[in-house]
Design a protein around this motif. Structure first.
Motif, PDB file in Angstrom:
ATOM      1  N   GLY A   1      -6.076   3.051  -5.125  1.00  0.00           N
ATOM      2  CA  GLY A   1      -6.412   3.985  -6.187  1.00  0.00           C
ATOM      3  C   GLY A   1      -6.058   3.369  -7.514  1.00  0.00           C
ATOM      4  N   ARG A   2      -6.875   3.629  -8.504  1.00  0.00           N
ATOM      5  CA  ARG A   2      -6.592   3.115  -9.840  1.00  0.00           C
ATOM      6  C   ARG A   2      -6.475   4.293 -10.777  1.00  0.00           C
ATOM      7  NH1 ARG A   2      -7.700  -2.266 -11.591  1.00  0.00           N
ATOM      8  NH2 ARG A   2      -8.235  -3.519  -9.820  1.00  0.00           N
ATOM      9  N   SER A   3      -5.388   4.365 -11.465  1.00  0.00           N
ATOM     10  CA  SER A   3      -5.224   5.383 -12.482  1.00  0.00           C
ATOM     11  C   SER A   3      -5.391   4.713 -13.834  1.00  0.00           C
ATOM     12  CB  SER A   3      -3.821   6.007 -12.369  1.00  0.00           C
ATOM     13  OG  SER A   3      -2.848   5.053 -12.716  1.00  0.00           O
ATOM     14  N   SER A   4      -5.416   5.492 -14.885  1.00  0.00           N
ATOM     15  CA  SER A   4      -5.529   4.887 -16.214  1.00  0.00           C
ATOM     16  C   SER A   4      -4.297   4.053 -16.509  1.00  0.00           C
ATOM     17  CB  SER A   4      -5.720   5.972 -17.276  1.00  0.00           C
ATOM     18  OG  SER A   4      -4.627   6.866 -17.237  1.00  0.00           O
ATOM     19  N   GLU A   5      -3.164   4.442 -15.920  1.00  0.00           N
ATOM     20  CA  GLU A   5      -1.940   3.654 -16.098  1.00  0.00           C
ATOM     21  C   GLU A   5      -2.109   2.270 -15.486  1.00  0.00           C
ATOM     22  OE1 GLU A   5       2.305   4.602 -14.647  1.00  0.00           O
ATOM     23  OE2 GLU A   5       1.542   6.421 -15.607  1.00  0.00           O
ATOM     24  N   GLN A   6      -2.784   2.193 -14.331  1.00  0.00           N
ATOM     25  CA  GLN A   6      -2.980   0.913 -13.678  1.00  0.00           C
ATOM     26  C   GLN A   6      -3.934   0.030 -14.460  1.00  0.00           C
ATOM     27  OE1 GLN A   6      -3.922   2.597  -9.772  1.00  0.00           O
ATOM     28  NE2 GLN A   6      -2.478   1.114  -8.954  1.00  0.00           N
ATOM     29  N   GLY A   7      -4.800   0.604 -15.264  1.00  0.00           N
ATOM     30  CA  GLY A   7      -5.720  -0.180 -16.068  1.00  0.00           C
ATOM     31  C   GLY A   7      -4.977  -1.132 -16.981  1.00  0.00           C
ATOM     32  N   ASP A   8      -3.815  -0.716 -17.455  1.00  0.00           N
ATOM     33  CA  ASP A   8      -3.005  -1.580 -18.305  1.00  0.00           C
ATOM     34  C   ASP A   8      -2.469  -2.772 -17.536  1.00  0.00           C
ATOM     35  OD1 ASP A   8      -1.526   1.210 -20.110  1.00  0.00           O
ATOM     36  OD2 ASP A   8      -3.444   0.176 -20.370  1.00  0.00           O
ATOM     37  N   GLN A   9      -2.299  -2.610 -16.217  1.00  0.00           N
ATOM     38  CA  GLN A   9      -1.765  -3.698 -15.414  1.00  0.00           C
ATOM     39  C   GLN A   9      -2.774  -4.827 -15.241  1.00  0.00           C
ATOM     40  OE1 GLN A   9      -0.299  -2.142 -11.735  1.00  0.00           O
ATOM     41  NE2 GLN A   9       1.462  -1.198 -12.683  1.00  0.00           N
ATOM     42  N   ASP A  10      -4.050  -4.546 -15.538  1.00  0.00           N
ATOM     43  CA  ASP A  10      -5.054  -5.591 -15.421  1.00  0.00           C
ATOM     44  C   ASP A  10      -4.875  -6.659 -16.490  1.00  0.00           C
ATOM     45  OD1 ASP A  10      -6.269  -4.539 -13.204  1.00  0.00           O
ATOM     46  OD2 ASP A  10      -7.628  -3.292 -14.389  1.00  0.00           O
ATOM     47  N   GLN A  11      -4.061  -6.399 -17.494  1.00  0.00           N
ATOM     48  CA  GLN A  11      -3.822  -7.357 -18.563  1.00  0.00           C
ATOM     49  C   GLN A  11      -2.716  -8.311 -18.126  1.00  0.00           C
ATOM     50  OE1 GLN A  11      -5.970  -7.306 -21.031  1.00  0.00           O
ATOM     51  NE2 GLN A  11      -6.842  -5.521 -20.021  1.00  0.00           N
ATOM     52  N   LEU A  12      -3.052  -9.178 -17.217  1.00  0.00           N
ATOM     53  CA  LEU A  12      -2.085 -10.119 -16.683  1.00  0.00           C
ATOM     54  C   LEU A  12      -2.075 -11.388 -17.519  1.00  0.00           C
ATOM     55  CD1 LEU A  12      -2.952  -9.674 -12.916  1.00  0.00           C
ATOM     56  CD2 LEU A  12      -1.043  -8.679 -14.140  1.00  0.00           C
ATOM     57  N   LYS A  13      -0.886 -11.958 -17.639  1.00  0.00           N
ATOM     58  CA  LYS A  13      -0.714 -13.191 -18.407  1.00  0.00           C
ATOM     59  C   LYS A  13      -0.267 -14.299 -17.461  1.00  0.00           C
ATOM     60  CE  LYS A  13       0.858 -10.426 -22.288  1.00  0.00           C
ATOM     61  NZ  LYS A  13       1.047  -9.127 -21.683  1.00  0.00           N
ATOM     62  N   GLU A  14      -0.669 -15.524 -17.784  1.00  0.00           N
ATOM     63  CA  GLU A  14      -0.260 -16.644 -16.949  1.00  0.00           C
ATOM     64  C   GLU A  14       1.239 -16.856 -17.099  1.00  0.00           C
ATOM     65  OE1 GLU A  14      -1.067 -21.335 -16.908  1.00  0.00           O
ATOM     66  OE2 GLU A  14      -2.878 -20.104 -16.677  1.00  0.00           O
ATOM     67  N   LEU A  15       1.916 -16.881 -15.970  1.00  0.00           N
ATOM     68  CA  LEU A  15       3.357 -17.045 -15.941  1.00  0.00           C
ATOM     69  C   LEU A  15       3.735 -18.461 -15.510  1.00  0.00           C
ATOM     70  CD1 LEU A  15       6.153 -15.575 -16.034  1.00  0.00           C
ATOM     71  CD2 LEU A  15       5.811 -15.049 -13.635  1.00  0.00           C
ATOM     72  N   TYR A  16       2.909 -19.047 -14.650  1.00  0.00           N
ATOM     73  CA  TYR A  16       3.245 -20.347 -14.050  1.00  0.00           C
ATOM     74  C   TYR A  16       1.952 -20.991 -13.569  1.00  0.00           C
ATOM     75  CZ  TYR A  16       5.074 -23.538 -10.454  1.00  0.00           C
ATOM     76  OH  TYR A  16       5.343 -24.635  -9.675  1.00  0.00           O
ATOM     77  N   SER A  17       1.883 -22.297 -13.692  1.00  0.00           N
ATOM     78  CA  SER A  17       0.750 -23.024 -13.140  1.00  0.00           C
ATOM     79  C   SER A  17       1.202 -24.444 -12.800  1.00  0.00           C
ATOM     80  CB  SER A  17      -0.412 -23.065 -14.130  1.00  0.00           C
ATOM     81  OG  SER A  17      -1.526 -23.671 -13.532  1.00  0.00           O
ATOM     82  N   ALA A  18       0.988 -24.838 -11.563  1.00  0.00           N
ATOM     83  CA  ALA A  18       1.309 -26.198 -11.110  1.00  0.00           C
ATOM     84  C   ALA A  18       0.495 -26.471  -9.860  1.00  0.00           C
ATOM     85  CB  ALA A  18       2.800 -26.342 -10.828  1.00  0.00           C
ATOM     86  N   GLY A  19      -0.056 -27.659  -9.799  1.00  0.00           N
ATOM     87  CA  GLY A  19      -0.880 -28.004  -8.643  1.00  0.00           C
ATOM     88  C   GLY A  19      -2.040 -27.040  -8.535  1.00  0.00           C
ATOM     89  N   ASN A  20      -2.220 -26.470  -7.360  1.00  0.00           N
ATOM     90  CA  ASN A  20      -3.313 -25.530  -7.126  1.00  0.00           C
ATOM     91  C   ASN A  20      -2.923 -24.075  -7.336  1.00  0.00           C
ATOM     92  OD1 ASN A  20      -4.860 -27.716  -6.454  1.00  0.00           O
ATOM     93  ND2 ASN A  20      -4.732 -27.397  -4.250  1.00  0.00           N
ATOM     94  N   LEU A  21      -1.657 -23.802  -7.649  1.00  0.00           N
ATOM     95  CA  LEU A  21      -1.170 -22.435  -7.756  1.00  0.00           C
ATOM     96  C   LEU A  21      -1.049 -21.988  -9.208  1.00  0.00           C
ATOM     97  CD1 LEU A  21      -0.012 -19.955  -6.215  1.00  0.00           C
ATOM     98  CD2 LEU A  21       2.252 -20.960  -6.569  1.00  0.00           C
ATOM     99  N   THR A  22      -1.605 -20.823  -9.491  1.00  0.00           N
ATOM    100  CA  THR A  22      -1.427 -20.165 -10.784  1.00  0.00           C
ATOM    101  C   THR A  22      -0.863 -18.782 -10.506  1.00  0.00           C
ATOM    102  OG1 THR A  22      -3.273 -21.358 -11.756  1.00  0.00           O
ATOM    103  CG2 THR A  22      -2.563 -19.358 -12.892  1.00  0.00           C
ATOM    104  N   VAL A  23       0.189 -18.408 -11.239  1.00  0.00           N
ATOM    105  CA  VAL A  23       0.809 -17.105 -11.075  1.00  0.00           C
ATOM    106  C   VAL A  23       0.570 -16.312 -12.352  1.00  0.00           C
ATOM    107  CG1 VAL A  23       2.954 -15.857 -10.617  1.00  0.00           C
ATOM    108  CG2 VAL A  23       2.586 -18.115  -9.592  1.00  0.00           C
ATOM    109  N   LEU A  24       0.033 -15.122 -12.194  1.00  0.00           N
ATOM    110  CA  LEU A  24      -0.210 -14.214 -13.311  1.00  0.00           C
ATOM    111  C   LEU A  24       0.715 -13.021 -13.144  1.00  0.00           C
ATOM    112  CD1 LEU A  24      -4.090 -14.277 -13.031  1.00  0.00           C
ATOM    113  CD2 LEU A  24      -2.706 -15.576 -14.635  1.00  0.00           C
ATOM    114  N   ALA A  25       1.163 -12.432 -14.260  1.00  0.00           N
ATOM    115  CA  ALA A  25       2.086 -11.302 -14.176  1.00  0.00           C
ATOM    116  C   ALA A  25       1.852 -10.326 -15.309  1.00  0.00           C
ATOM    117  CB  ALA A  25       3.533 -11.797 -14.228  1.00  0.00           C
ATOM    118  N   THR A  26       2.238  -9.075 -15.033  1.00  0.00           N
ATOM    119  CA  THR A  26       2.345  -8.110 -16.113  1.00  0.00           C
ATOM    120  C   THR A  26       3.603  -8.493 -16.879  1.00  0.00           C
ATOM    121  OG1 THR A  26       3.524  -6.598 -14.642  1.00  0.00           O
ATOM    122  CG2 THR A  26       1.147  -6.247 -14.887  1.00  0.00           C
ATOM    123  N   ASP A  27       3.976  -7.747 -17.859  1.00  0.00           N
ATOM    124  CA  ASP A  27       5.107  -8.084 -18.716  1.00  0.00           C
ATOM    125  C   ASP A  27       6.340  -8.449 -17.888  1.00  0.00           C
ATOM    126  OD1 ASP A  27       7.008  -8.401 -20.647  1.00  0.00           O
ATOM    127  OD2 ASP A  27       6.700  -6.451 -21.567  1.00  0.00           O
TER     128      ASP A  27
END
Length: 190
Positions: A40-66
């Motif tokens: 389920g997606r609420s309007s609150e969850q819509g804000d979570q779609d704004q993920l930022k890159e937290l880490y990237s190395a090799g083939n792995l990229t990690v995105l996170a909310t704040d």
């Protein structure tokens, strides 16, 4: 076979249970099919779609909310590049030293084991997570194959009534406890 988690493992407080009623949601960068998954997606969850890159190395990229809001659950998305055209995507929720990962729809496809290994290495080296819990809907057609595959990788089924589990309905959880050296501090935390 279901096993009790670790003796002495503390349960979730009321506030944490309340926060964990939200499941990890898919990020906008993912193209994977969600057939058969209930989200389920609420309007609150819509804000979570704004993920930022937290880490990237090799083939792995990690995105996170704040990542600075440690008192609240943090969504972590793991994107593992399999080929220049394809990626494996794992969506997770970090809460109180535990990482809850939704098993992707095509988890048993080629490359998933490699992507999960990269995620576990990242979690062990770069976070203060004590355990990784994968979860999937009880009614999935590939349930038996998932149980065998994750058991082979060292995950164990957790009792459905364990106090450290979120109140998600019709879900099987498997835990992978990370052994931590007391003198080891992660080089960065999400």
């Amino acid at each position: 076979m279901t096993v009790p988690w670790r003796p002495g493992e503390r349960g979730i407080t009321y506030k944490e249970q309340e926060d964990l009623t939200l499941r990890p949601c898919c990020c906008l960068r993912c193209s994977e099919s969600l057939v058969g998954l209930h989200r389920g997606r609420s309007s609150e969850q819509g804000d979570q779609d704004q993920l930022k890159e937290l880490y990237s190395a090799g083939n792995l990229t990690v995105l996170a909310t704040d990542p600075l809001l440690h008192q609240n659950p943090v969504q972590l998305d793991f994107h593992f590049r399999l080929t220049p055209q394809t990626s494996a995507h794992w969506h997770g929720l970090l809460c109180d030293h535990r990482l809850f990962l939704d098993i992707p729809y095509r988890a048993l496809d080629q490359g998933s084991r490699e992507s999960l290994t990269a995620i576990l290495e990242y979690v062990e080296e770069k976070t203060n997570v004590d355990s990784v819990l994968v979860n999937f809907q009880n009614n999935r057609n590939d349930r038996g194959a998932l149980l065998r595959a994750f058991s082979y990788m060292g995950f164990e089924v957790v009792r459905p009534d364990h106090p450290a589990l979120p109140p998600w309905n019709n879900v099987i959880f498997m835990v992978y406890p990370l052994e931590r050296d007391l003198g080891h501090l992660p080089s960065e935390t999400p």
